[in-house]
Design a protein around this motif. Structure first.
Motif, PDB file in Angstrom:
ATOM      1  N   PRO A  93     -17.220  26.605  -1.888  1.00 60.12           N
ATOM      2  CA  PRO A  93     -18.312  27.318  -2.304  1.00 60.12           C
ATOM      3  C   PRO A  93     -19.324  26.637  -3.126  1.00 60.12           C
ATOM      4  O   PRO A  93     -19.622  26.937  -4.117  1.00 60.12           O
ATOM      5  N   GLU A  94     -19.513  25.218  -2.672  1.00 60.39           N
ATOM      6  CA  GLU A  94     -20.380  24.377  -3.346  1.00 60.39           C
ATOM      7  C   GLU A  94     -19.973  24.195  -4.812  1.00 60.39           C
ATOM      8  O   GLU A  94     -20.929  24.147  -5.841  1.00 60.39           O
ATOM      9  N   VAL A 129     -24.926  30.953  -0.388  1.00 60.00           N
ATOM     10  CA  VAL A 129     -24.691  30.379  -1.786  1.00 60.00           C
ATOM     11  C   VAL A 129     -26.108  30.193  -2.665  1.00 60.00           C
ATOM     12  O   VAL A 129     -27.105  29.538  -2.029  1.00 60.00           O
ATOM     13  N   TYR A 130     -25.908  30.781  -3.563  1.00 57.64           N
ATOM     14  CA  TYR A 130     -27.385  30.774  -4.445  1.00 57.64           C
ATOM     15  C   TYR A 130     -27.033  29.792  -5.803  1.00 57.64           C
ATOM     16  O   TYR A 130     -25.999  30.130  -6.519  1.00 57.64           O
ATOM     17  N   THR A 131     -27.684  28.895  -5.957  1.00 57.34           N
ATOM     18  CA  THR A 131     -27.508  28.010  -7.287  1.00 57.34           C
ATOM     19  C   THR A 131     -28.888  27.714  -8.080  1.00 57.34           C
ATOM     20  O   THR A 131     -30.058  27.655  -7.505  1.00 57.34           O
ATOM     21  N   VAL A 132     -28.568  27.982  -9.207  1.00 60.44           N
ATOM     22  CA  VAL A 132     -29.661  27.664 -10.344  1.00 60.44           C
ATOM     23  C   VAL A 132     -29.183  26.372 -11.080  1.00 60.44           C
ATOM     24  O   VAL A 132     -27.910  26.691 -11.667  1.00 60.44           O
ATOM     25  N   GLU A 146     -21.864  34.579  -1.650  1.00 65.80           N
ATOM     26  CA  GLU A 146     -21.479  35.708  -0.968  1.00 65.80           C
ATOM     27  C   GLU A 146     -21.001  35.387   0.296  1.00 65.80           C
ATOM     28  O   GLU A 146     -21.473  34.894   1.293  1.00 65.80           O
ATOM     29  N   ALA A 147     -19.657  35.714   0.617  1.00 65.21           N
ATOM     30  CA  ALA A 147     -19.102  35.721   1.803  1.00 65.21           C
ATOM     31  C   ALA A 147     -18.739  36.904   2.340  1.00 65.21           C
ATOM     32  O   ALA A 147     -17.581  37.643   2.080  1.00 65.21           O
ATOM     33  N   ASP A 148     -19.702  37.363   3.404  1.00 64.80           N
ATOM     34  CA  ASP A 148     -19.492  38.790   3.930  1.00 64.80           C
ATOM     35  C   ASP A 148     -18.433  38.814   4.791  1.00 64.80           C
ATOM     36  O   ASP A 148     -17.847  39.759   4.782  1.00 64.80           O
ATOM     37  N   PHE A 176     -12.631  40.684   4.988  1.00 66.78           N
ATOM     38  CA  PHE A 176     -13.116  41.408   3.900  1.00 66.78           C
ATOM     39  C   PHE A 176     -14.278  40.329   3.173  1.00 66.78           C
ATOM     40  O   PHE A 176     -14.508  39.374   3.827  1.00 66.78           O
ATOM     41  N   LYS A 177     -14.972  41.026   2.361  1.00 65.92           N
ATOM     42  CA  LYS A 177     -15.941  40.196   1.558  1.00 65.92           C
ATOM     43  C   LYS A 177     -15.373  39.656   0.251  1.00 65.92           C
ATOM     44  O   LYS A 177     -14.334  40.122  -0.139  1.00 65.92           O
TER      45      LYS A 177
END
Length: 377
Positions: free
Chosen positions: A209-210, A320-323, A343-345, A361-362
């Motif tokens: 996940p990055e 994946v959201y990265t700041v 977020e892994a739906d 699952f999430k």
């Protein structure tokens, strides 16, 4: 076709010819390397990501220089994780105006972010889509520039150190980019494609996940059997206007096989960055290079998606959201701080539901990553 034998034999012939030819230039040696030390803290959701930890992500040394007129070389090793791994090992002929020939192990030209050195990438880790790219292989390639245009093509086999008990892979890759400059705007447009016979019947596509410290992959196709070939293609673009920059890529990988479905796996990312102190990213030859920045601050945000779900392949999908915040002491030393939220739906079917129900699952873990990055040429 044994690509190691071809590339190795061609390299020996070319090197012998270079040493036998009357040389005008003297042999030169330049030593360089990089050190990247990371700390990562994980905020778990349903799955244990491994807690907090430190690692040397990369510790590399290389030697490069001239062999003779129009002949260059590079040899680079990585020592991270108390292991020695060959990265680059090639010779290069530069005597033609239209392009250069490279023989040995080097990065295959596919994609933009993968080709941008880890010394210059905006975020601590590349987007997960980079798992589609062949990366470093023993190969023979031709690349060149014509004005704002850049092109590359290669034939490749396996990476050094691959399993010798299996048949060697065979592949072809190509990339074409256009990077014009209009006033203060630097543009970049490009496309690339590759075809590969993997040399063995089973392949697997998966991604972290990055962040790198964890060994958990929320997306993972598992073993795909009886694979005939793999086709990967993508498009890329970027725009730099002074201290502002935007960049994005999309890529699809099709795994053709004799049993089950033939999945189309996709990934993309888009990001923007801003140098608060006014610097700008450097660009040349179809990729980004070293930012000439001292006492400089950069902020960046990225969104990426990797979808490994198609037909009977239940590899999962993650966003994946990265700041990011980067501080450049000078062009060779910087400190990087990332917050990464995933977020892994649909978590890969390779991971069992922790509640024991056996259902998909999430999972939504977070991570804080910090890097000290230094290099010397």
């Amino acid at each position: 076709m044994d690509m190691k034998a071809i590339a190795g034999g061609a390299s020996i012939v070319a090197l012998s010819a270079a040493l036998a030819a009357p040389a005008q230039a003297e042999m030169t040696v330049e030593i360089g390397g990089r050190i990247q030390a990371d700390y990562v803290y994980y905020d778990d959701d349903n799955i244990d990501m491994g807690g907090a930890g430190t690692e040397f992500r990369r510790t590399r040394l290389f030697a490069s220089g001239n062999i003779a007129d129009d002949w260059k070389y590079k040899a680079q090793y990585d020592f991270a994780g108390n292991e020695t791994e060959l990265k680059d090992m090639y010779i290069q002929y530069t005597g033609w105006d239209f392009g250069k020939i490279t023989l040995g192990q080097f990065k295959q030209e596919q994609g933009l972010e993968v080709l941008t050195s880890s010394k210059y990438i905006t975020f601590i880790e590349r987007a997960a889509m980079s798992e589609f790219v062949p990366d470093r292989r023993i190969s023979a390639g031709l690349s060149g520039d014509a004005g704002a245009w850049h092109y590359a093509a290669s034939i490749f086999g396996d990476e050094e150190g691959s399993d010798d008990s299996t048949s060697e892979s065979l592949g072809f890759s190509g990339r074409l980019t256009w990077g014009p400059k209009f006033g203060d705007s630097q543009l970049h447009f490009g496309g690339s494609a590759s075809w590969q016979d993997p040399g063995e019947d089973t392949v697997r596509v998966r991604a972290r996940p990055e962040t790198h410290k964890t060994g958990t992959r929320l997306v993972n196709t598992g073993n795909l059997d009886e694979v005939d070939d793999i086709v990967t293609y993508g498009v890329e673009g970027a725009w730099v206007l002074g201290p502002f920059s935007v960049q994005g890529e999309w890529m699809q990988q099709t795994v053709n096989r004799d049993v089950g479905d033939e999945p189309d796996l996709t990934g993309f990312y888009v990001y923007g960055s801003w140098f608060l102190t006014g610097e700008n990213r450097s660009y040349k030859g179809g990729k980004f290079g070293r930012t000439k920045a001292s006492n400089a601050w950069e902020v960046a945000v990225r969104y990426s998606n990797l979808d490994l779900e198609d037909g009977d392949v239940l590899g999962g999908e993650q966003d994946v959201y990265t700041v990011g915040l980067n501080y450049y002491v000078n062009p060779y030393l910087r400190f990087m701080l990332n917050y990464v939220y995933t977020e892994a739906d649909d978590v890969t079917a390779q991971i069992d539901n922790p509640d024991g129900s056996g259902t998909r699952f999430k999972d939504e873990p977070g991570a804080i990553a910090f890097r000290v990055a230094m290099d010397f040429k």
